[in-house]
Design a protein around this motif. Structure first.
Motif, PDB file in Angstrom:
ATOM      1  N   LEU A  23      11.580   0.986   2.841  1.00  0.00           N
ATOM      2  CA  LEU A  23      12.351   0.254   1.822  1.00  0.00           C
ATOM      3  C   LEU A  23      11.520   0.022   0.556  1.00  0.00           C
ATOM      4  O   LEU A  23      12.038   0.072  -0.558  1.00  0.00           O
ATOM      5  CB  LEU A  23      12.859  -1.080   2.389  1.00  0.00           C
ATOM      6  N   ALA A  24      10.215  -0.205   0.719  1.00  0.00           N
ATOM      7  CA  ALA A  24       9.349  -0.438  -0.445  1.00  0.00           C
ATOM      8  C   ALA A  24       9.239   0.812  -1.311  1.00  0.00           C
ATOM      9  O   ALA A  24       8.998   0.717  -2.518  1.00  0.00           O
ATOM     10  CB  ALA A  24       7.957  -0.871   0.030  1.00  0.00           C
ATOM     11  N   THR A  25       9.402   1.976  -0.725  1.00  0.00           N
ATOM     12  CA  THR A  25       9.217   3.238  -1.444  1.00  0.00           C
ATOM     13  C   THR A  25      10.513   3.768  -2.063  1.00  0.00           C
ATOM     14  O   THR A  25      10.477   4.576  -2.995  1.00  0.00           O
ATOM     15  CB  THR A  25       8.622   4.291  -0.483  1.00  0.00           C
ATOM     16  N   ALA A  26      11.653   3.299  -1.554  1.00  0.00           N
ATOM     17  CA  ALA A  26      12.941   3.830  -1.997  1.00  0.00           C
ATOM     18  C   ALA A  26      13.114   3.846  -3.528  1.00  0.00           C
ATOM     19  O   ALA A  26      13.550   4.865  -4.084  1.00  0.00           O
ATOM     20  CB  ALA A  26      14.081   3.061  -1.328  1.00  0.00           C
ATOM     21  N   PRO A  27      12.757   2.763  -4.250  1.00  0.00           N
ATOM     22  CA  PRO A  27      12.948   2.789  -5.714  1.00  0.00           C
ATOM     23  C   PRO A  27      12.115   3.881  -6.396  1.00  0.00           C
ATOM     24  O   PRO A  27      12.522   4.428  -7.423  1.00  0.00           O
ATOM     25  CB  PRO A  27      12.481   1.399  -6.160  1.00  0.00           C
ATOM     26  N   ILE A  28      10.963   4.191  -5.838  1.00  0.00           N
ATOM     27  CA  ILE A  28      10.114   5.236  -6.432  1.00  0.00           C
ATOM     28  C   ILE A  28      10.783   6.606  -6.269  1.00  0.00           C
ATOM     29  O   ILE A  28      10.797   7.427  -7.187  1.00  0.00           O
ATOM     30  CB  ILE A  28       8.711   5.202  -5.788  1.00  0.00           C
ATOM     31  N   ALA A  29      11.371   6.834  -5.096  1.00  0.00           N
ATOM     32  CA  ALA A  29      12.099   8.089  -4.865  1.00  0.00           C
ATOM     33  C   ALA A  29      13.245   8.220  -5.862  1.00  0.00           C
ATOM     34  O   ALA A  29      13.449   9.273  -6.476  1.00  0.00           O
ATOM     35  CB  ALA A  29      12.621   8.135  -3.438  1.00  0.00           C
ATOM     36  N   THR A  30      13.966   7.108  -6.060  1.00  0.00           N
ATOM     37  CA  THR A  30      15.126   7.137  -6.961  1.00  0.00           C
ATOM     38  C   THR A  30      14.690   7.397  -8.403  1.00  0.00           C
ATOM     39  O   THR A  30      15.232   8.284  -9.076  1.00  0.00           O
ATOM     40  CB  THR A  30      15.883   5.789  -6.899  1.00  0.00           C
ATOM     41  N   GLN A  31      13.696   6.618  -8.872  1.00  0.00           N
ATOM     42  CA  GLN A  31      13.298   6.723 -10.284  1.00  0.00           C
ATOM     43  C   GLN A  31      12.683   8.072 -10.611  1.00  0.00           C
ATOM     44  O   GLN A  31      12.827   8.582 -11.718  1.00  0.00           O
ATOM     45  CB  GLN A  31      12.314   5.595 -10.619  1.00  0.00           C
ATOM     46  N   SER A  32      11.976   8.660  -9.660  1.00  0.00           N
ATOM     47  CA  SER A  32      11.291   9.933  -9.930  1.00  0.00           C
ATOM     48  C   SER A  32      12.089  11.137  -9.431  1.00  0.00           C
ATOM     49  O   SER A  32      11.635  12.269  -9.555  1.00  0.00           O
ATOM     50  CB  SER A  32       9.906   9.924  -9.270  1.00  0.00           C
ATOM     51  N   LYS A  33      13.270  10.874  -8.829  1.00  0.00           N
ATOM     52  CA  LYS A  33      14.117  11.936  -8.250  1.00  0.00           C
ATOM     53  C   LYS A  33      13.343  12.789  -7.249  1.00  0.00           C
ATOM     54  O   LYS A  33      13.442  14.017  -7.250  1.00  0.00           O
ATOM     55  CB  LYS A  33      14.718  12.817  -9.353  1.00  0.00           C
ATOM     56  N   THR A  34      12.557  12.112  -6.433  1.00  0.00           N
ATOM     57  CA  THR A  34      11.768  12.820  -5.413  1.00  0.00           C
ATOM     58  C   THR A  34      12.399  12.639  -4.036  1.00  0.00           C
ATOM     59  O   THR A  34      12.529  11.502  -3.567  1.00  0.00           O
ATOM     60  CB  THR A  34      10.329  12.248  -5.372  1.00  0.00           C
ATOM     61  N   PRO A  35      12.803  13.717  -3.365  1.00  0.00           N
ATOM     62  CA  PRO A  35      13.323  13.579  -2.008  1.00  0.00           C
ATOM     63  C   PRO A  35      12.306  12.883  -1.104  1.00  0.00           C
ATOM     64  O   PRO A  35      11.102  13.148  -1.201  1.00  0.00           O
ATOM     65  CB  PRO A  35      13.558  15.023  -1.566  1.00  0.00           C
ATOM     66  N   THR A  43       0.842  -1.200   0.000  1.00  0.00           N
ATOM     67  CA  THR A  43       0.000   0.000   0.000  1.00  0.00           C
ATOM     68  C   THR A  43       0.880   1.255   0.000  1.00  0.00           C
ATOM     69  O   THR A  43       0.608   2.216  -0.721  1.00  0.00           O
ATOM     70  CB  THR A  43      -0.934   0.001   1.224  1.00  0.00           C
ATOM     71  N   THR A  44       1.936   1.240   0.804  1.00  0.00           N
ATOM     72  CA  THR A  44       2.852   2.389   0.840  1.00  0.00           C
ATOM     73  C   THR A  44       3.387   2.678  -0.560  1.00  0.00           C
ATOM     74  O   THR A  44       3.393   3.816  -1.023  1.00  0.00           O
ATOM     75  CB  THR A  44       4.059   2.115   1.770  1.00  0.00           C
ATOM     76  N   ARG A  45       3.818   1.614  -1.230  1.00  0.00           N
ATOM     77  CA  ARG A  45       4.404   1.766  -2.570  1.00  0.00           C
ATOM     78  C   ARG A  45       3.378   2.331  -3.554  1.00  0.00           C
ATOM     79  O   ARG A  45       3.673   3.252  -4.311  1.00  0.00           O
ATOM     80  CB  ARG A  45       4.931   0.414  -3.053  1.00  0.00           C
ATOM     81  N   ARG A  46       2.162   1.795  -3.510  1.00  0.00           N
ATOM     82  CA  ARG A  46       1.110   2.278  -4.419  1.00  0.00           C
ATOM     83  C   ARG A  46       0.778   3.750  -4.141  1.00  0.00           C
ATOM     84  O   ARG A  46       0.670   4.559  -5.065  1.00  0.00           O
ATOM     85  CB  ARG A  46      -0.145   1.404  -4.271  1.00  0.00           C
ATOM     86  N   LEU A  47       0.667   4.094  -2.868  1.00  0.00           N
ATOM     87  CA  LEU A  47       0.341   5.481  -2.517  1.00  0.00           C
ATOM     88  C   LEU A  47       1.455   6.431  -2.950  1.00  0.00           C
ATOM     89  O   LEU A  47       1.193   7.532  -3.455  1.00  0.00           O
ATOM     90  CB  LEU A  47       0.098   5.601  -1.006  1.00  0.00           C
ATOM     91  N   ALA A  48       2.703   5.986  -2.782  1.00  0.00           N
ATOM     92  CA  ALA A  48       3.835   6.832  -3.176  1.00  0.00           C
ATOM     93  C   ALA A  48       3.808   7.085  -4.680  1.00  0.00           C
ATOM     94  O   ALA A  48       4.008   8.213  -5.150  1.00  0.00           O
ATOM     95  CB  ALA A  48       5.147   6.163  -2.771  1.00  0.00           C
ATOM     96  N   GLN A  49       3.535   6.029  -5.412  1.00  0.00           N
ATOM     97  CA  GLN A  49       3.445   6.132  -6.867  1.00  0.00           C
ATOM     98  C   GLN A  49       2.354   7.135  -7.271  1.00  0.00           C
ATOM     99  O   GLN A  49       2.572   7.995  -8.125  1.00  0.00           O
ATOM    100  CB  GLN A  49       3.093   4.744  -7.400  1.00  0.00           C
ATOM    101  N   GLU A  50       1.194   7.024  -6.655  1.00  0.00           N
ATOM    102  CA  GLU A  50       0.085   7.936  -6.980  1.00  0.00           C
ATOM    103  C   GLU A  50       0.427   9.378  -6.601  1.00  0.00           C
ATOM    104  O   GLU A  50       0.122  10.310  -7.346  1.00  0.00           O
ATOM    105  CB  GLU A  50      -1.185   7.509  -6.219  1.00  0.00           C
TER     106      GLU A  50
END
Ligand code: PHB
Length: 387
Positions: free
Chosen positions: A107-119, A80-87
């Motif tokens: 940890l589940a959200t870290a790749p989203i931060a990296t790929q989108s360059k979002t702090p 859920t964390t990962r999906r919410l971060a993506q949205e």
């Protein structure tokens, strides 16, 4: 396109938007993801209240923009964390992600931060390695090695020779056990056994019986915020305090969120941590008074991680005039400021927090239980990154 590739493309587009000429909308958004329900709901409740307090005290503008804070509930479930971060990144175009009540959620959200360059500001989760999971992660909470090393040193110097350790079996528990044991042994201590309980549905009775049988001088404990009261009750019911087994712990166990309800069994428990609601500074007295007036409960270390995290994001937005991406990340690094916990630094190299670690003892003051600080180690860097 496969779903995953489609997601990657969307995140890359979000990264371009963050780095390039942003649509000059007057509003910037921060996406906060917290466990507002489920077993870690107290963490969400504390951080949410701290964010609201920060906004009430400082206003909702930064860098000449209006700041909108979107709070989402992941119930402590990593998918859920990962999906919410993506949205939040793709649809809401947030300039920063924040929150993260447990290590697996961060940890589940870290790749989203990296790929989108979002702090991504980690306000709660405390496994040492989290900041290494993405170059866009900055932490305002603490690390378990910071806390565990100090209490190990204190124990070895205070007639504790034989110890049993008890930790929750996941990232922060592994860190607490590893760093407590190595420091305690380095100082000549003897570790009789290393016990673990599961993150979900822990029953402490069987392990406490084992501890009783092993009869150490002290039991060292790490449990995540929210489990301390139940543990303390069972510790008392099993008569471990009466059997002369000292309880020492990281401050997660004598958490200010629950401490006042723990009763006499908590008196005298010595812990190490970065924050106590009883920290005797003018800034903290005001923080606690304002927080209690607004939220109607006592702030704990999670609240301070949230309040300071807001400070880090807002000051960075002031610097970038509301721009996100790499500029926002750069403006978070190296921030040095006074927190209700004491002086803190966001280490520019590691993006982790450097802070004082206090040794505290539970005492009753004016009819209430507090972690009263009596010793301090200044400016502690995460020992997990000194290797
Ligand atoms: C974590 O999952 O990283 C965590 C949660 C609660 C704590 C400490 C660490 O009190």
């Amino acid at each position: 396109m496969s779903t995953r590739r489609h997601h990657l493309a969307l995140l890359a587009a979000a990264a371009l938007a963050a780095g390039g000429a942003m649509a000059q909308s007057d509003t910037v958004k921060i996406g906060v993801i917290l466990p507002m329900t489920g077993p870690s709901a107290s963490t969400g409740r504390q951080i949410d209240a701290a964010i609201k307090l920060w906004l009430a005290q400082n206003g909702v503008r930064a860098g000449g923009r209006k700041v909108e804070v979107l709070v989402k509930d992941d119930a402590g479930v990593a998918d859920t964390t990962r999906r919410l971060a993506q949205e939040l990144v793709v649809n809401d175009k947030v300039v920063a992600l924040a929150g993260f009540g447990l290590t697996p959620l961060a940890l589940a959200t870290a790749p989203i931060a990296t790929q989108s360059k979002t702090p991504m500001l980690v306000m709660a989760a405390a496994t040492s390695s989290i900041t290494e999971a993405s170059p866009y992660i900055v932490r305002s909470s603490f690390t378990l090695p910071q806390a565990a090393v100090s209490i190990a040193e204190w124990a070895a110097k205070n007639k504790v020779k034989k110890v049993v350790t008890l930790v929750t079996d996941y990232g922060p528990g592994n860190d607490a056990e590893k760093f407590f044991v190595s420091q305690f042994q380095l100082n000549g201590g003897n570790v009789l056994d290393k016990l673990r309980t599961p993150l979900r549905g822990a029953d402490f009775a069987p392990v406490l019986q084992k501890v009783r049988d092993l009869a150490p001088d002290a039991l060292f404990v790490f449990l995540p915020s929210g489990q301390g009261a139940q543990f303390m009750k069972q510790f008392g019911e099993r008569g471990l305090d009466k059997a002369g087994i000292r309880l020492i712990a990281t401050g997660d166990v004598t958490d200010d969120d629950q401490l006042n309800d723990m009763g006499d069994v908590a008196l005298g428990v010595v812990t190490s941590h970065h924050y106590s609601a009883a920290h005797p500074s003018a800034m903290n007295r005001k923080f606690v008074a304002d927080f209690q007036a607004a939220a109607k409960f006592r702030p704990n270390f999670m609240a301070v991680g949230g309040w300071d995290g807001m400070r880090v994001i807002f000051k960075a937005l002031d610097t970038t005039k509301g721009a996100g991406g790499d500029a926002l990340l750069a403006a978070m690094k190296g921030q040095l400021f006074e927190s209700p916990r004491g002086q803190v630094l966001i280490d520019a190299q590691t993006r982790d927090i450097v802070q004082d670690i206090y040794i505290r003892k539970v005492e009753r003051k004016d009819g209430q239980l507090y972690n009263v600080e009596f010793d301090v180690q200044k400016s502690v860097k995460d020992p997990g990154k000194l290797k």
